[in-house]
Write an enzyme that holds these catalytic residues in place. Structure first.
Site, PDB file in Angstrom:
ATOM      1  N   CYS A   9       0.787  -1.238   0.000  1.00  0.00           N
ATOM      2  CA  CYS A   9       0.000   0.000   0.000  1.00  0.00           C
ATOM      3  C   CYS A   9       0.819   1.288   0.000  1.00  0.00           C
ATOM      4  O   CYS A   9       0.396   2.304  -0.550  1.00  0.00           O
ATOM      5  CB  CYS A   9      -0.930   0.038   1.212  1.00  0.00           C
ATOM      6  SG  CYS A   9      -1.776  -1.518   1.570  1.00  0.00           S
ATOM      7  N   CYS A  61       1.615   3.755  -3.170  1.00  0.00           N
ATOM      8  CA  CYS A  61       0.605   4.676  -3.705  1.00  0.00           C
ATOM      9  C   CYS A  61       0.069   5.647  -2.651  1.00  0.00           C
ATOM     10  O   CYS A  61      -0.264   6.784  -2.976  1.00  0.00           O
ATOM     11  CB  CYS A  61      -0.567   3.894  -4.302  1.00  0.00           C
ATOM     12  SG  CYS A  61      -0.174   3.037  -5.835  1.00  0.00           S
ATOM     13  N   HIS A  62      -0.036   5.195  -1.401  1.00  0.00           N
ATOM     14  CA  HIS A  62      -0.690   6.000  -0.369  1.00  0.00           C
ATOM     15  C   HIS A  62       0.278   6.727   0.567  1.00  0.00           C
ATOM     16  O   HIS A  62      -0.151   7.587   1.334  1.00  0.00           O
ATOM     17  CB  HIS A  62      -1.637   5.121   0.457  1.00  0.00           C
ATOM     18  CG  HIS A  62      -2.746   4.515  -0.346  1.00  0.00           C
ATOM     19  ND1 HIS A  62      -3.847   5.234  -0.765  1.00  0.00           N
ATOM     20  CD2 HIS A  62      -2.917   3.256  -0.822  1.00  0.00           C
ATOM     21  CE1 HIS A  62      -4.646   4.436  -1.455  1.00  0.00           C
ATOM     22  NE2 HIS A  62      -4.105   3.229  -1.506  1.00  0.00           N
ATOM     23  N   MET A  92      -7.036   1.263  -8.405  1.00  0.00           N
ATOM     24  CA  MET A  92      -6.618   0.379  -7.316  1.00  0.00           C
ATOM     25  C   MET A  92      -7.112  -1.030  -7.605  1.00  0.00           C
ATOM     26  O   MET A  92      -8.297  -1.242  -7.885  1.00  0.00           O
ATOM     27  CB  MET A  92      -7.184   0.876  -5.991  1.00  0.00           C
ATOM     28  CG  MET A  92      -6.864  -0.043  -4.818  1.00  0.00           C
ATOM     29  SD  MET A  92      -7.418   0.660  -3.258  1.00  0.00           S
ATOM     30  CE  MET A  92      -7.514  -0.821  -2.247  1.00  0.00           C
ATOM     31  N   HIS A 122       5.709  11.452 -10.498  1.00  0.00           N
ATOM     32  CA  HIS A 122       5.836   9.989 -10.406  1.00  0.00           C
ATOM     33  C   HIS A 122       6.948   9.497 -11.328  1.00  0.00           C
ATOM     34  O   HIS A 122       8.107   9.594 -10.998  1.00  0.00           O
ATOM     35  CB  HIS A 122       4.493   9.336 -10.722  1.00  0.00           C
ATOM     36  CG  HIS A 122       4.445   7.873 -10.404  1.00  0.00           C
ATOM     37  ND1 HIS A 122       4.646   7.382  -9.131  1.00  0.00           N
ATOM     38  CD2 HIS A 122       4.221   6.785 -11.191  1.00  0.00           C
ATOM     39  CE1 HIS A 122       4.548   6.071  -9.140  1.00  0.00           C
ATOM     40  NE2 HIS A 122       4.297   5.677 -10.383  1.00  0.00           N
ATOM     41  N   HIS A 135       0.147   7.540 -16.100  1.00  0.00           N
ATOM     42  CA  HIS A 135       1.140   6.603 -15.579  1.00  0.00           C
ATOM     43  C   HIS A 135       1.938   6.070 -16.773  1.00  0.00           C
ATOM     44  O   HIS A 135       1.652   5.002 -17.301  1.00  0.00           O
ATOM     45  CB  HIS A 135       0.466   5.462 -14.813  1.00  0.00           C
ATOM     46  CG  HIS A 135       1.438   4.639 -14.004  1.00  0.00           C
ATOM     47  ND1 HIS A 135       2.318   3.757 -14.583  1.00  0.00           N
ATOM     48  CD2 HIS A 135       1.666   4.585 -12.672  1.00  0.00           C
ATOM     49  CE1 HIS A 135       3.040   3.175 -13.638  1.00  0.00           C
ATOM     50  NE2 HIS A 135       2.667   3.660 -12.467  1.00  0.00           N
TER      51      HIS A 135
END
Length: 560
Positions: free
Chosen positions: A48, A51-52, A102, A338, A380
């Site tokens: 996790c 991304c978080h 997700m 990113h 992305h």
């Protein structure tokens, strides 16, 4: 106003503030034992945090703080924290995934683990410890000193067509011969290697695990193996070397997610030389405690690295010509930075600011922001894809996690024959219909095809498939290929995600990872790029959860 009235007003305000504080204190997350917290913390880190965020403040993924809230321009709360969502709702979100990219975790985690993670994210995040220069230096190991390494290639492998393949869940890299399709070596590395980067010479592979462990692999050894390693933090994603003429492989740089910092090292031994923090102000003028280092690339036209700081939206050009007196140019772009790649000229670096739905382009020759291009939801690109469009000339492509298109952006060119396309530069010239959940797009100068996966799509068939376009006609995919079916592996409940198309050095083959469950057989499926037919399915009991694949020659020369 007399003192009595003032005093009463102050006490009323204090009481209200204290009442609010007590109310917030009362709103605690579900009780968890120490053992449950440790188990959940490990799962969160592995599945996790990327991304978080370690502090759960969000980036590509949503903010997962218990008391977080987001308001619209009228002051109305439009999104709430994890406590507001509650246990059952969180279990469904984690289990089934979301349309925003997700994935569903119901075939990765057990029901008990899903429940555990829903509890965990309703509790206040733990703040991990810092990681100092001394700790970095203490972790450094030279397994084979430079003087004891080969002076020439000791194996007969075609190293240009070697693939460095991440075996995500075992913390290994498989070195696969692109000519014979045989596994030449499986090397123990950090957990879930994010990327493999090549030295300017093509001899060394630098791989960085999500646990912050950086490993240096020498391809010249009779059996390629790790010759040095260092731990640069607790969570990491990026690494590169110095590539400017006269500095080839003199230095290496690795970026850390936690603590938010980057480390400069000697290129041939990984000896730490300098640690630089990236904490600071965002492009919005707010302080952020966790500005993670996302992608790093090495410029070919200056002794500089392009270092992208995720949460702040700042792009750093780090001059390594004098690391004792480090000079850095800071370029404001957009949040949250990113990954990205070079344009065809290798002058401009294009990086996704995926929470802002923008692509930032940096001119590494002038050291300035060249453009900030609006694109679809959650771009992305991986490294993106460069090719010449029949109508708009040189373009760079990105896919999207949250939108059903591939976006083509016109890029500048010094070639006189491309002067007629100048009016399109830094504009979105075409959106190609695809599906949400795309992670990577890829092409090759010797190919007529553009490949895109859809590994994060919530539909099983789409997640197990890739799409291919003829670049002469991008109106619709030439073919949608179900890689899982082509592999010949038995069906499983878990999704076998088809991910990360990668070309062979000659551009004739495309390798697709089939990323299955940890206990299921995974594979790499090799396609003939001309005919789109299967040439080889690489399976092996040791081939566990393959994800990224990096062809030595293409990675060395930034071909995509």
């Amino acid at each position: 106003m007399n003192k009595t009235v003032v005093g009463m007003l102050m006490m009323t305000a204090m009481a209200a503030a204290m009442g609010s504080a007590f109310a917030q204190e009362a709103a605690k997350g579900p009780e968890m034992t120490a053992a449950e917290k440790e188990q959940a913390k490990k799962i969160y880190f592995e599945r996790c945090a990327g991304c978080h965020g370690v502090l759960r403040k969000g980036a590509t993924g949503k903010n997962l703080e218990p008391h977080w809230s987001k308001k619209d321009k009228d002051g109305n709360v439009t999104e709430g924290g994890t406590l507001k969502l509650g246990q059952q709702r969180l279990e469904k979100i984690i289990g089934y995934g979301t349309d925003g990219g997700m994935v569903n975790f119901d075939d990765i985690l057990t029901k008990e683990e899903l429940s555990l993670m829903a509890k965990y994210i309703q509790n206040t995040p733990d703040v991990p410890p810092e990681y100092s220069f001394k700790e970095t230096l203490d972790s450094w190991k030279v397994i084979v000193p430079v003087k004891d390494r080969p002076t020439k290639q000791m194996n007969n492998y075609n190293l240009k067509n070697m693939f460095s393949v991440t075996l995500r869940d075992t913390g290994e890299v498989a070195l696969i011969d692109g000519d014979t399709k045989e596994i030449r070596s499986i090397v123990k590395t950090g957990y879930a290697v994010h990327i493999s980067r090549l030295s300017a010479s093509g001899r060394y592979v630098y791989v960085i695990g999500r646990d912050g462990r950086l490993s240096l692999i020498d391809l010249w050894m009779e059996k390629p193996a790790v010759v040095a390693e260092v731990k640069i933090g607790f969570d990491a994603r990026s690494v590169d070397t110095s590539k400017f003429k006269g500095f080839e492989d003199k230095y290496a740089i690795a970026g850390s997610y936690w603590p938010p910092q980057y480390v400069i090292m000697d290129g041939d031994t990984l000896k730490p030389r300098k640690v630089v923090s990236t904490r600071g102000m965002t492009v919005d003028g707010e302080y952020h405690p966790e500005p993670r280092v996302a992608s790093i690339v090495a410029s070919f036209i200056k002794p500089e690295w392009v270092v992208n700081i995720k949460e702040t939206g700042q792009i750093l050009l780090v001059d390594y010509s004098d690391i004792e007196n480090l000079k850095t140019t800071t370029i404001a772009s957009a949040k949250f930075l990113h990954d990205g790649g070079w344009d065809a000229s290798k002058r401009y670096f294009l990086v996704a600011a995926n929470a802002s739905n923008k692509i930032a382009a940096v001119d590494t020759k002038t050291g300035k922001l060249a453009a900030l291009v609006d694109v679809a939801k959650i771009p992305h690109p991986g490294r993106g894809a460069n090719f010449t469009h029949p109508k708009f000339g040189p373009v760079w492509a990105t896919g999207h996690l949250g939108a059903d298109v591939l976006t083509l952006i016109s890029t500048p060119s010094d070639d006189k024959k491309n002067a007629k396309f100048k009016e399109y530069n830094w504009k979105v010239v075409q959106e190609i219909k695809h599906v949400p959940g795309n992670l990577f797009v890829k092409t090759h100068p010797k190919s007529k095809h553009l490949w895109a996966d859809s590994a994060q799509n919530s539909d099983k068939d789409l997640a197990e498939s890739v799409s291919v376009w003829d670049m002469a006609d991008l109106s619709k995919p030439t073919r949608v290929i179900n890689v899982a079916k082509d592999s010949g592996l038995p069906p499983t409940k878990a999704v076998k995600r088809a991910v990360h198309p990668e070309y062979s050095a000659d551009g004739k083959e495309v390798w697709i990872s089939l990323w299955g469950g940890k206990t299921d057989q995974s594979a790499i499926v090799v396609y003939d790029d001309a005919t789109l037919t299967v040439k080889k399915v690489i399976t092996d009991p040791k081939m566990i959860t393959p994800t990224g694949k990096f062809n030595v020659y293409n990675t060395q020369h930034d071909i995509y």
